[in-house]
Scaffold this active site. Structure first.
Site, short mmCIF file in Angstrom:
data_model
loop_
_atom_site.label_atom_id
_atom_site.label_comp_id
_atom_site.label_asym_id
_atom_site.label_seq_id
_atom_site.Cartn_x
_atom_site.Cartn_y
_atom_site.Cartn_z
N LYS A 15 27.03 -35.20 4.94
CA LYS A 15 26.32 -33.83 4.74
C LYS A 15 25.49 -33.92 6.35
CE LYS A 15 24.72 -29.74 2.96
NZ LYS A 15 24.46 -28.79 1.85
N LYS A 56 30.66 -33.04 6.56
CA LYS A 56 30.11 -31.13 7.40
C LYS A 56 28.89 -31.17 8.13
CE LYS A 56 27.66 -27.17 4.73
NZ LYS A 56 27.18 -27.29 3.52
#
Ligand code: PBG
Length: 324
Positions: free
Chosen positions: A196, A249
């Site tokens: 992330k 992400k």
């Protein structure tokens, strides 16, 4: 070589369909939902047209509409009425996400896979994903882990089918796996937000989820957009700690990462087509600058082509409609 070889031979009519390498199916889609403890009516969000904050009373209906479109899974985010230092509305059995999970499972049972986002940022008054030392302005890793474990267990107790830790604390997957196992939730899988990035593309989400930070930013725990070797290490650790599905992400600015992760680990791989990616296309479409359906399809297809098996996307419903 040309002129005997002509690539264009395979590009038209039905033969174009036969040689297509990647396809997008409704089974690839995960629908994000926001449930807000503070409202009685559905609320639109300014920066994410079409995305709504739902009161608890509307959650089951909304999930049912998604199920009717054939969407197999949703991910729930909660907006609590009370925020504090530790994010203690994240793990109570009567807190908003736990209630929402029960509503959806009561309505839909096995017809909808319910995933919960496990993080403290929507529940802390400072907006960070972990506990903090206010004086030092530091986010505390280790004291946060038991809180994440507790939160995941409370979601599983409410009936969640899978938990998705998104806080980027070191050791969080191991801590959550142990907490789930100790509480007899050995069958509940973990989808880790493994790679992330510290991304400006989360802006609209933070408005919708009301989870902006009051000091500093999240760069002490989220990854540097400049790095890709580090993503490999992050994913490797999460796999060793027990992640069942790994996520990258954001998605579109990180297609290279999706590609590498899928190739190196052969793990079920998810990609999060985040709020900013959604907002850009919506804004351009609203201005008449892009064809919304086509760019939506092309974007989601590119994420599949890069190697994702599933996509969390605010386009889930629109895409499902288009695929029908
Ligand atoms: C953290 C979390 C974030 C998103 C989902 N869960 C990001 C963050 O604020 O760091 C972002 C999703 C999006 O932008 O769509 N709990």
């Amino acid at each position: 070589m040309f002129p005997e070889l002509r690539m264009r031979r395979l590009r038209s009519g039905k033969i174009r369909d036969l040689v297509r390498e990647t396809s997008l199916s409704v089974d690839d889609l995960i629908y994000p939902m926001f449930v807000d403890e503070n409202i009685d009516d559905v609320q639109n969000t300014a920066s994410m047209p079409g995305v709504e904050r739902l009161p608890l009373s509307k959650v089951a209906d909304d999930a049912k509409e998604a199920a009717d479109l054939g969407i197999p899974a949703l991910i729930l985010f909660g907006i609590p009425s009370k925020k504090d230092d530790m994010g203690s509305s994240a793990w109570g059995d009567e807190d908003i996400v736990q209630k929402a999970v029960r509503e959806v499972k009561d309505e839909l049972g096995k017809d909808m896979l319910v995933i919960t986002d496990v993080c403290l940022c929507e529940y802390t008054d400072h907006g960070h994903c972990g506990m903090i030392d206010r004086e030092k302005g530091e986010i505390l890793n280790d004291p946060t882990l038991p809180l994440l474990g507790k939160t995941a267990v409370s979601h599983a107790k409410a009936g969640a089918d899978m938990v998705a830790p998104s806080g980027m604390m070191d050791g969080m997957i191991g801590a959550i796996r142990s907490a789930l196992d100790e509480n007899n939730f050995k069958e509940i899988p973990i989808m880790s937000y493994a790679a992330k990035y510290s991304s400006a593309f989360y802006g609209p989400f933070r408005d919708v989820a009301d989870s902006g930070c009051c000091f500093g930013d999240r760069s002490t725990y989220q990854m540097d957009p400049a790095n890709s070797e580090e993503a490999i290490r992050e994913v490797e650790l999460d796999v060793l700690e027990g992640a069942d599905i790994v996520m990258v992400k954001p998605a579109l600015p990180y297609l290279d990462i999706i590609y590498r992760i899928k190739n190196e680990f052969k793990m079920p791989t998810a990609a999060y087509n985040v709020s900013g990616e959604f907002a850009m296309l919506k804004a351009a479409a609203q201005n008449g600058w892009l064809d919304e359906k086509q760019v939506m399809h092309e974007s989601l297809l590119s994420i599949k082509r890069a190697g994702a098996d599933m996509i969390l996307t605010y386009f889930a419903r629109d895409m499902a409609k288009m695929l029908k």
